[in-house]
Design a protein around this motif. Structure first.
Motif, PDB file in Angstrom:
ATOM      1  N   VAL A 129       0.836  -1.206   0.000  1.00  0.00           N
ATOM      2  CA  VAL A 129       0.000   0.000   0.000  1.00  0.00           C
ATOM      3  C   VAL A 129       0.875   1.262   0.000  1.00  0.00           C
ATOM      4  CG1 VAL A 129      -1.666   1.303   1.380  1.00  0.00           C
ATOM      5  CG2 VAL A 129      -2.011  -1.125   0.986  1.00  0.00           C
ATOM      6  N   LEU A 130       2.030   1.189   0.654  1.00  0.00           N
ATOM      7  CA  LEU A 130       2.917   2.366   0.675  1.00  0.00           C
ATOM      8  C   LEU A 130       3.356   2.770  -0.739  1.00  0.00           C
ATOM      9  CD1 LEU A 130       5.306   1.858   3.739  1.00  0.00           C
ATOM     10  CD2 LEU A 130       3.361   3.363   3.535  1.00  0.00           C
ATOM     11  N   THR A 131       3.494   1.794  -1.627  1.00  0.00           N
ATOM     12  CA  THR A 131       3.937   2.140  -2.989  1.00  0.00           C
ATOM     13  C   THR A 131       2.865   2.916  -3.754  1.00  0.00           C
ATOM     14  OG1 THR A 131       3.123   0.108  -3.997  1.00  0.00           O
ATOM     15  CG2 THR A 131       5.387   0.085  -3.179  1.00  0.00           C
ATOM     16  N   HIS A 132       1.651   2.936  -3.239  1.00  0.00           N
ATOM     17  CA  HIS A 132       0.602   3.699  -3.922  1.00  0.00           C
ATOM     18  C   HIS A 132       0.823   5.204  -3.808  1.00  0.00           C
ATOM     19  CE1 HIS A 132      -2.248  -0.004  -3.459  1.00  0.00           C
ATOM     20  NE2 HIS A 132      -1.257  -0.194  -4.295  1.00  0.00           N
ATOM     21  N   PHE A 133       1.777   5.597  -2.985  1.00  0.00           N
ATOM     22  CA  PHE A 133       2.121   7.022  -2.914  1.00  0.00           C
ATOM     23  C   PHE A 133       3.230   7.366  -3.908  1.00  0.00           C
ATOM     24  CE2 PHE A 133       0.491   6.162   1.421  1.00  0.00           C
ATOM     25  CZ  PHE A 133      -0.545   7.083   1.434  1.00  0.00           C
ATOM     26  N   LEU A 134       3.655   6.374  -4.709  1.00  0.00           N
ATOM     27  CA  LEU A 134       4.726   6.609  -5.683  1.00  0.00           C
ATOM     28  C   LEU A 134       4.161   6.685  -7.084  1.00  0.00           C
ATOM     29  CD1 LEU A 134       7.368   3.998  -4.462  1.00  0.00           C
ATOM     30  CD2 LEU A 134       7.440   6.457  -4.111  1.00  0.00           C
ATOM     31  N   GLY A 135       4.667   7.636  -7.865  1.00  0.00           N
ATOM     32  CA  GLY A 135       4.232   7.758  -9.247  1.00  0.00           C
ATOM     33  C   GLY A 135       5.304   7.283 -10.197  1.00  0.00           C
ATOM     34  N   ALA A 136       5.156   7.638 -11.464  1.00  0.00           N
ATOM     35  CA  ALA A 136       6.140   7.239 -12.463  1.00  0.00           C
ATOM     36  C   ALA A 136       7.399   8.092 -12.319  1.00  0.00           C
ATOM     37  CB  ALA A 136       5.540   7.408 -13.856  1.00  0.00           C
ATOM     38  N   GLU A 137       8.494   7.593 -12.823  1.00  0.00           N
ATOM     39  CA  GLU A 137       9.783   8.294 -12.856  1.00  0.00           C
ATOM     40  C   GLU A 137      10.211   8.805 -11.480  1.00  0.00           C
ATOM     41  OE1 GLU A 137      10.095  11.300 -15.859  1.00  0.00           O
ATOM     42  OE2 GLU A 137       9.129  10.054 -17.363  1.00  0.00           O
ATOM     43  N   GLY A 138       9.918   8.030 -10.443  1.00  0.00           N
ATOM     44  CA  GLY A 138      10.410   8.376  -9.113  1.00  0.00           C
ATOM     45  C   GLY A 138       9.690   9.532  -8.444  1.00  0.00           C
ATOM     46  N   VAL A 139       8.610  10.015  -9.039  1.00  0.00           N
ATOM     47  CA  VAL A 139       7.846  11.087  -8.393  1.00  0.00           C
ATOM     48  C   VAL A 139       7.078  10.474  -7.219  1.00  0.00           C
ATOM     49  CG1 VAL A 139       6.087  12.849  -8.718  1.00  0.00           C
ATOM     50  CG2 VAL A 139       7.569  12.212 -10.606  1.00  0.00           C
ATOM     51  N   ALA A 140       7.038  11.191  -6.098  1.00  0.00           N
ATOM     52  CA  ALA A 140       6.352  10.635  -4.929  1.00  0.00           C
ATOM     53  C   ALA A 140       5.531  11.706  -4.248  1.00  0.00           C
ATOM     54  CB  ALA A 140       7.373  10.062  -3.952  1.00  0.00           C
ATOM     55  N   ASP A 141       4.470  11.258  -3.611  1.00  0.00           N
ATOM     56  CA  ASP A 141       3.687  12.150  -2.765  1.00  0.00           C
ATOM     57  C   ASP A 141       4.382  12.101  -1.406  1.00  0.00           C
ATOM     58  OD1 ASP A 141       1.714  13.871  -2.305  1.00  0.00           O
ATOM     59  OD2 ASP A 141       0.055  12.497  -2.688  1.00  0.00           O
ATOM     60  N   LEU A 142       5.424  12.895  -1.276  1.00  0.00           N
ATOM     61  CA  LEU A 142       6.415  12.718  -0.216  1.00  0.00           C
ATOM     62  C   LEU A 142       5.830  12.831   1.194  1.00  0.00           C
ATOM     63  CD1 LEU A 142       9.318  12.014  -0.359  1.00  0.00           C
ATOM     64  CD2 LEU A 142       9.913  14.428  -0.235  1.00  0.00           C
ATOM     65  N   GLY A 143       5.006  13.835   1.433  1.00  0.00           N
ATOM     66  CA  GLY A 143       4.474  14.042   2.783  1.00  0.00           C
ATOM     67  C   GLY A 143       3.670  12.848   3.278  1.00  0.00           C
ATOM     68  N   PRO A 144       2.594  12.463   2.572  1.00  0.00           N
ATOM     69  CA  PRO A 144       1.819  11.303   3.004  1.00  0.00           C
ATOM     70  C   PRO A 144       2.644  10.013   3.021  1.00  0.00           C
ATOM     71  CG  PRO A 144       0.610  12.559   1.380  1.00  0.00           C
ATOM     72  CD  PRO A 144       1.968  13.163   1.447  1.00  0.00           C
ATOM     73  N   LEU A 145       3.579   9.888   2.076  1.00  0.00           N
ATOM     74  CA  LEU A 145       4.427   8.686   2.061  1.00  0.00           C
ATOM     75  C   LEU A 145       5.251   8.617   3.342  1.00  0.00           C
ATOM     76  CD1 LEU A 145       5.697   6.226   0.656  1.00  0.00           C
ATOM     77  CD2 LEU A 145       7.300   7.765  -0.448  1.00  0.00           C
ATOM     78  N   ALA A 146       5.852   9.748   3.724  1.00  0.00           N
ATOM     79  CA  ALA A 146       6.664   9.773   4.944  1.00  0.00           C
ATOM     80  C   ALA A 146       5.793   9.500   6.165  1.00  0.00           C
ATOM     81  CB  ALA A 146       7.365  11.125   5.073  1.00  0.00           C
ATOM     82  N   ALA A 147       4.604  10.086   6.182  1.00  0.00           N
ATOM     83  CA  ALA A 147       3.714   9.876   7.328  1.00  0.00           C
ATOM     84  C   ALA A 147       3.353   8.398   7.451  1.00  0.00           C
ATOM     85  CB  ALA A 147       2.446  10.723   7.160  1.00  0.00           C
ATOM     86  N   ALA A 148       2.975   7.792   6.346  1.00  0.00           N
ATOM     87  CA  ALA A 148       2.580   6.377   6.377  1.00  0.00           C
ATOM     88  C   ALA A 148       3.778   5.486   6.694  1.00  0.00           C
ATOM     89  CB  ALA A 148       1.966   5.982   5.033  1.00  0.00           C
ATOM     90  N   ALA A 149       4.943   5.822   6.128  1.00  0.00           N
ATOM     91  CA  ALA A 149       6.136   5.010   6.380  1.00  0.00           C
ATOM     92  C   ALA A 149       6.551   5.108   7.848  1.00  0.00           C
ATOM     93  CB  ALA A 149       7.277   5.463   5.475  1.00  0.00           C
ATOM     94  N   PHE A 150       6.414   6.298   8.417  1.00  0.00           N
ATOM     95  CA  PHE A 150       6.734   6.482   9.834  1.00  0.00           C
ATOM     96  C   PHE A 150       5.841   5.575  10.696  1.00  0.00           C
ATOM     97  CE2 PHE A 150       5.418   9.101  13.639  1.00  0.00           C
ATOM     98  CZ  PHE A 150       6.494   8.738  14.432  1.00  0.00           C
TER      99      PHE A 150
END
Lengths: 280, 432
Positions: free
Chosen positions: A231-252
């Motif tokens: 599910v964490l990878t759903h915050f990642l887009g193509a070419e390494g673009v990421a929804d960084l804030g929510p990704l960091a929050a969820a990863a934390f």
């Protein structure tokens, strides 16, 4: 005793090295926490700060709004706890027998354990997928748990063999002399001494399964069954673009269970390992 | 002992409770699994809404929406295809389809798609999903993004340089000159342009089309070879000169992804950043208050504003027992008005001509009009259907371009590696 004494500069050097190592280990995690609380404009600042200037819980809200994190965490927990318990249940008697009764079979078994560690994920995934499909275990948590057990078993076995060897056989012989049967010896003498090793091995299996991504990605098809790393990878887009804030929050949040488990059990592991190590 | 047995029983119950297979109830309803790679909220919302609308009006054919990830889609699909468990409807990109199409994992859509959809999408877009000697079509190209230049409006306007438009774009020579003027006016430590070239091959090849570069040539016997002509050298040469000779572009961003250049762009360190069209969403979200940005067309060469793209695609798995129903869903999903919703959700351009004509995609706000104006000039990315291209890209072209752009090798060595080393790689894939 004097041989163990170190000079003051050497001691300072040791502490500095330890501090550097701690910083090296902690840096990514602290940065993750910092990122999780930063609003979007701060994430794109040329001069990022450790402490968010305008801290926000918005990333956490967004992460929970956009992805079923709780359900995924529950799936991960079920898979990881089950895999850890089964791996330990299988590995403990196996490790005991292999460590205590050395012979050709035991050597061959341990050799195979070492060799099995050399196979990468990609080599086994398609055959594994086909086997599980024939067993109707694709897209099932049970199938995933079986894979995790098989995947962590060799190392768990290897680890536990070391712990079993560290328990002096003389203790078991002494129990036998005192009239204890084999089962009684195992339960009352060996098992308590092995407990820290069993816990450490279970922890290893738990963390391996909790963090595992690729098998879960390939084997689980429906969103209801997906685990947290997927599910964490759903915050990642193509070419390494990421929804960084929510990704960091969820990863934390995803790292917290491992940390809590370690924090609670760490003292017992080291305490248990040291118990009775030296005569007082 | 009793506690252990109880725990074991609980574990078994828990796991068996979680073990329901994926076979739906036998109620006569066709269930199709649609794996979408939409990931940003607006885009996911648009996809989900369309699926919900379909499900509400088609009780006999229900779509199960599954979110995949761009990061791992190739490995995941490969394994799923081999295991016969692939989703019925597959969202991907045209440059990822070749292996799956040649491997027989994707359905040829020619007999399945309605004429309306075939006619709505231009032939040049269909080319990106057409593979094999029988010219099978293995995906519907539906969203695409040109590479544009996103510029700091204040720096651009205060420098007095000519601002390009799609009608009167900069030439590559003019671009180099303007970069020098801008860098001079910005002061030390600042640069006119930051090139994020973590993936240098696609940027070089796609923009190279503007100067007439092709690099890959199909010979009379059907084999593909690499040739590096003067036209092929224009774009790489300009980037090299900006970084190495003129120092109007920093060396430090050469290994960066597009997002990594944004902090410097927002801070005024770089006046322009060449990025994919969809990056506008990130810029709109993250730009500090008062930051003004504008979207410019990429420089033009002998072939004008032409550039290569690899559109996002929708395919149907060959193993799906419900291809006809899946194609009906695609027809609904890609109606012009729906394509507009998907395009706006992803901040990209639709391939469909009717959708592209929608007024909401021609507004000056957020640079939509610039993108829409260059849409006519988008062509299939070079080599995406050439077998062996991924290996050529990873083993030969990526390191060669990276070293050339950083100044470690010269144009002669770049040419030698792309052509000599490259053709050796391609030859292995084209043995008869």
């Amino acid at each position: 005793m004097s041989a163990l004494r170190t000079s003051r500069p050497a001691r300072i050097g040791q502490y500095l090295a330890l501090l550097a190592y701690l910083v090296f280990l902690a840096f990514p995690f602290l940065w993750l926490i910092s990122t999780a609380f930063k609003p979007a404009p701060e994430l794109a600042s040329l001069h990022p700060t450790w402490i968010p200037e305008d801290p926000t819980l918005g990333n956490f809200r967004q992460a929970f709004d956009e992805q079923p994190l709780l359900r995924a965490a529950a799936n991960s927990l079920i898979a990881a706890v089950s895999a850890a318990l089964i791996a330990v249940a299988v590995a403990t008697p196996l490790a005991y027998v292999t460590a205590r009764h050395r012979g050709r079979l035991a050597s061959a078994a341990t050799g195979w354990v070492v060799i099995s560690q050399a196979f990468p994920f990609v080599l086994v995934i398609i055959p594994l997928f086909l086997i599980l499909k024939n067993l109707h275990l694709v897209n099932s948590v049970l199938g995933l748990v079986l894979v995790y057990v098989v995947w962590s078993l060799p190392f768990a076995l290897w680890m536990l063999m070391g712990y079993v060897r560290a328990v002096p056989a003389e203790l078991e012989e002494a129990a036998a002399v005192d009239g204890a049967g084999r089962l009684r010896t195992l339960v009352s003498v060996t098992a308590p001494l092995l407990a820290p090793g069993i816990v450490a091995t279970a922890l290893f299996a738990f963390v391996t399964a909790w963090n595992e991504f690729f098998f879960a990605l390939v084997l689980l098809k429906t969103p209801e069954k997906q685990t947290l790393p997927v599910v964490l990878t759903h915050f990642l887009g193509a070419e390494g673009v990421a929804d960084l804030g929510p990704l960091a929050a969820a990863a934390f949040l995803a790292t917290l269970p491992s940390l809590v488990v370690f924090a609670v059990l760490q003292r017992r592991i080291t305490g248990g390992m040291m118990a009775g190590a030296v005569k007082s | 002992m009793r506690r252990i047995l109880t725990a074991a029983a609980a574990l078994v119950l828990l796991l068996t409770g979680c073990t329901a297979g994926d076979e739906g109830p036998d109620d006569g309803v066709v269930r199709l699994r649609f794996q979408s790679l939409a990931w940003q909220k607006e885009s996911v919302d648009a996809n989900r809404q369309l699926v919900d609308e379909w499900n509400a009006t088609h009780p006999r054919v229900q779509i199960d929406y599954v979110q995949g990830s761009w990061d791992s889609v190739h490995d995941q699909l490969l394994t799923s295809f081999e295991g016969g468990e692939a989703p019925d409807l597959i969202h991907d990109a045209s440059d990822d389809l070749a292996d799956f199409a040649y491997g027989g994992h994707l359905a040829d859509l020619r007999p399945l798609l309605p004429e309306r959809l075939r006619a709505d999408i231009p032939a040049r877009s269909w080319e990106t999903t057409t593979f094999g000697s029988d010219k099978g079509v293995y995906g519907v190209p539906f969203l695409q993004e040109p590479r544009v230049i996103i510029a700091n409006r204040k720096i651009l306007e205060s420098s007095g340089v000519r601002v390009p438009t799609p009608e009167k774009p900069w030439s590559w020579t003019e671009f180099r000159q303007i970069a020098q003027d801008l860098t001079r006016s910005m002061g030390p430590g600042r640069y006119a342009v930051a090139w994020p070239l973590k993936e240098p091959v696609s940027v070089s090849l796609n923009l190279g089309l503007s100067a007439g570069g092709r690099l890959f040539h199909r010979e009379a016997d059907g084999r593909v070879t690499v040739r590096f002509t003067e036209a092929d050298a224009v774009v790489p040469g300009t980037i090299h000169d900006l970084v190495v000779t003129d120092r109007t572009a920093p060396r430090t961003t050469l290994g960066s992804g597009g997002s990594d250049t944004l902090p410097g762009f927002f801070a005024g360190k770089y006046a322009m950043v060449p990025l994919g069209f969809a990056y506008r969403q990130q810029i709109a979200q993250q730009a500090p208050e008062g930051f003004e940005w504008t979207v410019l067309p990429a420089p033009a060469g002998d072939a004008g504003l032409t550039q290569g793209v690899s559109p996002q695609t929708l395919s149907i798995a060959e193993d799906s027992p419900y291809k006809k129903e899946a194609a009906e869903f695609l027809d609904f999903f890609l109606r012009p008005e729906n394509m507009v919703r998907l395009a706006r959700g992803d901040w990209m351009l639709p391939t469909g001509t009717k959708a592209l004509a929608d007024p909401s995609l021609h507004t000056a706000e957020d640079g939509w009009a610039t993108g829409a104006a260059v849409a006519q000039r988008l062509r299939p990315a070079p080599a995406q259907s050439v077998r062996g291209y991924p290996e050529w890209k990873d083993k030969v072209a990526t390191p060669a371009f990276q070293e050339y752009y950083s100044g470690a090798i010269d144009a002669g060595e770049l040419r030698r590696r792309l052509v000599e080393d490259g053709n050796r790689v391609l030859a292995r894939y084209q043995r008869k």
